[in-house]
Scaffold this motif. Sequence first.
Motif, PDB file in Angstrom:
ATOM      1  N   ILE A 120       0.770  -1.331   0.080  1.00 49.03           N
ATOM      2  CA  ILE A 120       0.086  -0.006  -0.020  1.00 49.03           C
ATOM      3  C   ILE A 120       0.951   1.131   0.195  1.00 49.03           C
ATOM      4  O   ILE A 120       1.737   1.629   0.745  1.00 49.03           O
ATOM      5  CB  ILE A 120      -1.018  -0.090   1.279  1.00 49.03           C
ATOM      6  CG1 ILE A 120      -1.828  -1.084   1.266  1.00 49.03           C
ATOM      7  CG2 ILE A 120      -1.564   1.402   1.574  1.00 49.03           C
ATOM      8  CD1 ILE A 120      -2.373  -1.666   2.374  1.00 49.03           C
ATOM      9  N   ARG A 180      -2.623   5.695   2.119  1.00 43.93           N
ATOM     10  CA  ARG A 180      -3.485   5.283   3.163  1.00 43.93           C
ATOM     11  C   ARG A 180      -4.428   6.340   3.676  1.00 43.93           C
ATOM     12  O   ARG A 180      -3.919   7.325   4.151  1.00 43.93           O
ATOM     13  CB  ARG A 180      -2.894   4.417   4.093  1.00 43.93           C
ATOM     14  CG  ARG A 180      -3.820   3.637   4.622  1.00 43.93           C
ATOM     15  CD  ARG A 180      -3.224   2.354   5.645  1.00 43.93           C
ATOM     16  NE  ARG A 180      -4.121   1.195   5.662  1.00 43.93           N
ATOM     17  CZ  ARG A 180      -4.499   0.844   6.840  1.00 43.93           C
ATOM     18  NH1 ARG A 180      -3.784   1.285   7.870  1.00 43.93           N
ATOM     19  NH2 ARG A 180      -5.464   0.034   6.937  1.00 43.93           N
ATOM     20  N   ARG A 181      -5.604   6.400   3.276  1.00 40.49           N
ATOM     21  CA  ARG A 181      -6.173   7.535   3.999  1.00 40.49           C
ATOM     22  C   ARG A 181      -7.528   6.947   5.274  1.00 40.49           C
ATOM     23  O   ARG A 181      -8.543   7.058   4.917  1.00 40.49           O
ATOM     24  CB  ARG A 181      -7.279   8.340   2.855  1.00 40.49           C
ATOM     25  CG  ARG A 181      -6.438   8.679   1.854  1.00 40.49           C
ATOM     26  CD  ARG A 181      -6.144  10.089   1.792  1.00 40.49           C
ATOM     27  NE  ARG A 181      -5.053  10.508   0.759  1.00 40.49           N
ATOM     28  CZ  ARG A 181      -5.221  11.229  -0.297  1.00 40.49           C
ATOM     29  NH1 ARG A 181      -6.406  11.463  -0.626  1.00 40.49           N
ATOM     30  NH2 ARG A 181      -4.229  11.492  -0.759  1.00 40.49           N
ATOM     31  N   SER A 230      -9.193  -2.624  -2.102  1.00 38.37           N
ATOM     32  CA  SER A 230      -8.840  -2.395  -0.815  1.00 38.37           C
ATOM     33  C   SER A 230     -10.226  -2.204  -0.116  1.00 38.37           C
ATOM     34  O   SER A 230     -11.236  -1.415  -0.610  1.00 38.37           O
ATOM     35  CB  SER A 230      -8.089  -1.050  -0.532  1.00 38.37           C
ATOM     36  OG  SER A 230      -6.584  -1.285  -1.069  1.00 38.37           O
ATOM     37  N   THR A 255     -10.621  -0.113   2.307  1.00 32.39           N
ATOM     38  CA  THR A 255     -10.654   1.225   2.719  1.00 32.39           C
ATOM     39  C   THR A 255     -10.079   2.127   1.688  1.00 32.39           C
ATOM     40  O   THR A 255      -9.679   1.636   0.532  1.00 32.39           O
ATOM     41  CB  THR A 255     -10.031   1.619   4.102  1.00 32.39           C
ATOM     42  OG1 THR A 255     -10.314   2.866   4.463  1.00 32.39           O
ATOM     43  CG2 THR A 255      -8.657   1.162   4.078  1.00 32.39           C
ATOM     44  N   GLU A 264      -7.317   3.457  -0.104  1.00 26.58           N
ATOM     45  CA  GLU A 264      -5.829   3.064  -0.201  1.00 26.58           C
ATOM     46  C   GLU A 264      -5.650   2.830  -1.727  1.00 26.58           C
ATOM     47  O   GLU A 264      -6.219   2.694  -2.412  1.00 26.58           O
ATOM     48  CB  GLU A 264      -5.613   1.607   0.385  1.00 26.58           C
ATOM     49  CG  GLU A 264      -5.781   1.713   1.816  1.00 26.58           C
ATOM     50  CD  GLU A 264      -5.635   0.225   2.422  1.00 26.58           C
ATOM     51  OE1 GLU A 264      -5.518   0.282   3.723  1.00 26.58           O
ATOM     52  OE2 GLU A 264      -5.790  -0.616   1.645  1.00 26.58           O
ATOM     53  N   ARG A 293      -2.429   1.030  -4.087  1.00 25.59           N
ATOM     54  CA  ARG A 293      -1.448   0.014  -4.162  1.00 25.59           C
ATOM     55  C   ARG A 293      -0.369   0.197  -5.085  1.00 25.59           C
ATOM     56  O   ARG A 293      -0.535   1.087  -5.927  1.00 25.59           O
ATOM     57  CB  ARG A 293      -2.148  -1.286  -4.354  1.00 25.59           C
ATOM     58  CG  ARG A 293      -3.098  -1.722  -2.988  1.00 25.59           C
ATOM     59  CD  ARG A 293      -3.634  -2.883  -3.347  1.00 25.59           C
ATOM     60  NE  ARG A 293      -4.734  -3.186  -2.270  1.00 25.59           N
ATOM     61  CZ  ARG A 293      -4.411  -3.924  -1.101  1.00 25.59           C
ATOM     62  NH1 ARG A 293      -3.067  -4.249  -0.625  1.00 25.59           N
ATOM     63  NH2 ARG A 293      -5.382  -3.966  -0.049  1.00 25.59           N
TER      64      ARG A 293
END
Length: 206
Positions: A33, A36-37, A104, A106, A108, A110
């Motif tokens: 990842i 990432r939030r 993902s 959430t 994210e 990659r």
Amino acid sequence: MNLGAPELVFLVGFVVYVAIRGVYKERTKRNAIIVRRFDGLEIALLALVLPGSLILPLLYLFTPWLNFANYSLPTAAAWCGYLLMPAALWLFWRSHHDLDRNWSQTLELREDHQLITRGVYRTIRHPMYASIFLWSLAQGLLLRNCVAGWSALITFIPLYLVRTPREERMMIEAFGDDYRAYVQRTGRLLPHLVNQPPKPTRRKND
Ligand code: SAH
């Protein structure tokens, strides 16, 4: 225990739903990842969805605790649920399949994330969320309990409303004009009924 025919169909669908998620979680877990939030807001919204789509239905099915909210539904409701459930599961599986290693749970991105615009992503941008709406409707039509039946729909609406614009902003930051063009030619949950004419691109001196 509340396990009539509609509840049993729901339970079978529920197992398939969880299995699809499990398979794709396993498949994507080794893809690094890079964005990432997963902030407080995202955690709060997911914490709301969890009881709505998992805990309350299981409590209704296997304990008497929610029996105060039991009600009867017309047979036609169950039949609509029987039709919606496989449609929801198919779209849920198909959107995981099309996103593949880019999926993902959430917000994210990659490593080597690709913008997917094929398959069910060709005409709509959020087929997975569309499948969750269908699933939540099926849950309401199958579970004869006004709390456990509609809890998935009620808790998913805020997640959808908050997450979608954030997700689209993240995708624009990553894919720029490619994602903007994709937004122009696709609908959020339903395809555009008529082909949208492309918006004129402004030149600097216009
Ligand atoms: N909103 C989409 C995807 C849900 S999964 C749907 O409803 O079908 C959420 C993740 O999918 C996001 O974190 C983002 O990384 C990824 N994603 C969303 N749309 C994408 C697309 N068109 N191509 C590639 N990845 C995408």
